[in-house]
Design an enzyme around this catalytic site. Structure first.
Site, PDB file in Angstrom:
ATOM      1  N   ASN A 134      14.213  -2.884  -5.482  1.00  0.00           N
ATOM      2  CA  ASN A 134      14.537  -4.317  -5.382  1.00  0.00           C
ATOM      3  C   ASN A 134      13.311  -5.203  -5.655  1.00  0.00           C
ATOM      4  O   ASN A 134      13.339  -6.395  -5.377  1.00  0.00           O
ATOM      5  CB  ASN A 134      15.139  -4.648  -3.998  1.00  0.00           C
ATOM      6  CG  ASN A 134      14.144  -4.410  -2.862  1.00  0.00           C
ATOM      7  OD1 ASN A 134      13.015  -4.006  -3.096  1.00  0.00           O
ATOM      8  ND2 ASN A 134      14.576  -4.661  -1.637  1.00  0.00           N
ATOM      9  N   HIS A 136      10.282  -4.872  -4.275  1.00  0.00           N
ATOM     10  CA  HIS A 136       9.317  -5.077  -3.180  1.00  0.00           C
ATOM     11  C   HIS A 136       7.993  -4.374  -3.488  1.00  0.00           C
ATOM     12  O   HIS A 136       7.943  -3.381  -4.208  1.00  0.00           O
ATOM     13  CB  HIS A 136       9.889  -4.663  -1.816  1.00  0.00           C
ATOM     14  CG  HIS A 136      10.024  -3.193  -1.557  1.00  0.00           C
ATOM     15  ND1 HIS A 136      11.243  -2.588  -1.336  1.00  0.00           N
ATOM     16  CD2 HIS A 136       9.109  -2.212  -1.441  1.00  0.00           C
ATOM     17  CE1 HIS A 136      11.060  -1.307  -1.096  1.00  0.00           C
ATOM     18  NE2 HIS A 136       9.765  -1.038  -1.162  1.00  0.00           N
ATOM     19  N   GLU A 141       9.604  -7.780   1.167  1.00  0.00           N
ATOM     20  CA  GLU A 141      10.972  -7.746   0.647  1.00  0.00           C
ATOM     21  C   GLU A 141      11.327  -9.042  -0.077  1.00  0.00           C
ATOM     22  O   GLU A 141      10.685 -10.077   0.132  1.00  0.00           O
ATOM     23  CB  GLU A 141      11.949  -7.533   1.810  1.00  0.00           C
ATOM     24  CG  GLU A 141      11.774  -6.197   2.538  1.00  0.00           C
ATOM     25  CD  GLU A 141      12.435  -5.027   1.820  1.00  0.00           C
ATOM     26  OE1 GLU A 141      12.607  -5.087   0.573  1.00  0.00           O
ATOM     27  OE2 GLU A 141      12.794  -4.054   2.500  1.00  0.00           O
TER      28      GLU A 141
HETATM   29  C1  GLP Z   1       8.222   2.136   0.041  1.00  0.00           C
HETATM   30  C2  GLP Z   1       6.775   1.667   0.141  1.00  0.00           C
HETATM   31  C3  GLP Z   1       6.310   1.044  -1.151  1.00  0.00           C
HETATM   32  C4  GLP Z   1       6.689   1.926  -2.313  1.00  0.00           C
HETATM   33  C5  GLP Z   1       8.187   2.049  -2.411  1.00  0.00           C
HETATM   34  C6  GLP Z   1       8.654   2.901  -3.565  1.00  0.00           C
HETATM   35  O1  GLP Z   1       9.134   1.175   0.392  1.00  0.00           O
HETATM   36  N1  GLP Z   1       6.560   0.741   1.190  1.00  0.00           N
HETATM   37  O2  GLP Z   1       4.901   0.844  -1.083  1.00  0.00           O
HETATM   38  O3  GLP Z   1       6.178   1.387  -3.511  1.00  0.00           O
HETATM   39  O4  GLP Z   1       8.630   2.652  -1.204  1.00  0.00           O
HETATM   40  O5  GLP Z   1       8.648   4.253  -3.198  1.00  0.00           O
HETATM   41  P1  GLP Z   1       8.814   5.437  -4.214  1.00  0.00           P
HETATM   42  O6  GLP Z   1       7.522   5.543  -4.936  1.00  0.00           O
HETATM   43  O7  GLP Z   1       9.067   6.643  -3.367  1.00  0.00           O
HETATM   44  O8  GLP Z   1       9.933   5.094  -5.116  1.00  0.00           O
END
Ligand code: GLP
Length: 239
Positions: A134, A136, A141
Site C-alpha cells: 500500500n 507504506h 501508513e
Molecule cells: C513491513 C515493514 C516495512 C517493509 C514492508 C515490506 O511492513 N515495516 O519496512 O518494507 O513490511 O515487507 P516485505 O519486504 O516483506 O514485502
C-alpha cells in the site's frame, strides 16, 4: 529519484556495492536498516562481502526503521531478532552499535529519544527502505502526516494481512508498531529503496511517478535529493 531495474540478485549486488563504497570512505557511517523479506538478498550479499574482507562494519552504527509493539527482542518475529539472525550475528558489527526501536517500552518519550539518538550519532548516511504493497515505508501508513518523527503507529488491516505470513494467525500479528516517521526518513543523506515482485508494482509506480500524496507515503521520496530505487521487472512493471 533514480530507478534501476534488474534481477533480484543484481539489485542486491549493486545495492551492496553502495555499502561497500560508503563504508570504505566513511568506516563509521550511520546506516538506517530495514526488515521484511525484501532486504534479505542484500543482507546475504553484505555478509558475503564482510566475510571476504571487502567491507567492514566494525566502526559502523545502525538504526532500524521499526519494531512491533509488544514483542520482546528475542521473539522470533521481532525485528530485533530478524536483524540479529539475518545480518548482525554474521558480520563484524559491534552489537552495542546496533539499534532497533524498543517494542516493549513504547512511550512518546522513548520514541522521541530514538530521533535524538540518531541526530547525536550524526544523522543517517544511508537509509534502506522496503515498500509495503500500500506504499507504506517503515510503518508509515497511507494518510499519515508528512512531518512525523519516530512514533507509535497503528497498523492498517492490509499491512497486518500482508505480514501475517510470518505469524501463526492474524490474531498474533501486532496491531501497533514503533516506527521512524516520514521526517526521520527524509533526513537521511541518501536513501536506497528495494522492491521485488508483482505485489509491489502499484506501490512502486505511485512512488516513482504518482502525485506526492499521503495516500502513497513513499511518494514523498520524490522530494528527497538522493534516492535510488532498485526494483526487479515485476515490481517495476507499471512504471
Ligand atoms: C513491513 C515493514 C516495512 C517493509 C514492508 C515490506 O511492513 N515495516 O519496512 O518494507 O513490511 O515487507 P516485505 O519486504 O516483506 O514485502
Amino acid at each position: 529519484m533514480k530507478l534501476i531495474c534488474d534481477t533480484v540478485e543484481s539489485c542486491a549486488r549493486l545495492a551492496a556495492a553502495r555499502y561497500q563504497r560508503l563504508l570504505n570512505e566513511k568506516p563509521d557511517a550511520v546506516l538506517g536498516l530495514a526488515t521484511g523479506s525484501t532486504p534479505e538478498p542484500l543482507y546475504r550479499e553484505l555478509i558475503r562481502l564482510n566475510k571476504a574482507g571487502a567491507l567492514s562494519f566494525a566502526r559502523a552504527a545502525t538504526y532500524n526503521l521499526d519494531e512491533y509493539v509488544g514483542l520482546r527482542g528475542d521473539h522470533p518475529q521481532s525485528y530485533r531478532y530478524f536483524m540479529d539472525d539475518r545480518l548482525f550475528d554474521h558480520v563484524d558489527i559491534k552489537k552495542e552499535n546496533t539499534h532497533v526501536p524498543d517494542g516493549l517500552h513504547t512511550t512518546a518519550e522513548n520514541a522521541a529519544d530514538y530521533d535524538q539518538a540518531i541526530a547525536a550519532a550524526g544523522g543517517i548516511d544511508l537509509q534502506l527502505l522496503g515498500i509495503g504493497p500500500n506504499g507504506h515505508i517503515g510503518f508509515n501508513e497511507p494518510g499519515g502526516p508528512w512531518n512525523s518523527r519516530t512514533h507509535i503507529a497503528d497498523l492498517s488491516d492490509s499491512t497486518r494481512q500482508a505480514n501475517k505470513r510470518f505469524f501463526s494467525s492474524i490474531d498474533d500479528v501486532p496491531t501497533q508498531a514503533i516506527s521512524m516517521g516520514i521526517m526521520t526518513i527524509m533526513h537521511a543523506r541518501s536513501i536506497l529503496v528495494l522492491a521485488f515482485g508483482p505485489a509491489k508494482a502499484q506501490a512502486v509506480a505511485a512512488m516513482v511517478k504518482g502525485p506526492v500524496d499521503p495516500a502513497c507515503p513513499a511518494s514523498i521520496l520524490q522530494l528527497h535529493p538522493d534516492v535510488t530505487v532498485f526494483a526487479d521487472e515485476e515490481a517495476a512493471a507499471l512504471v
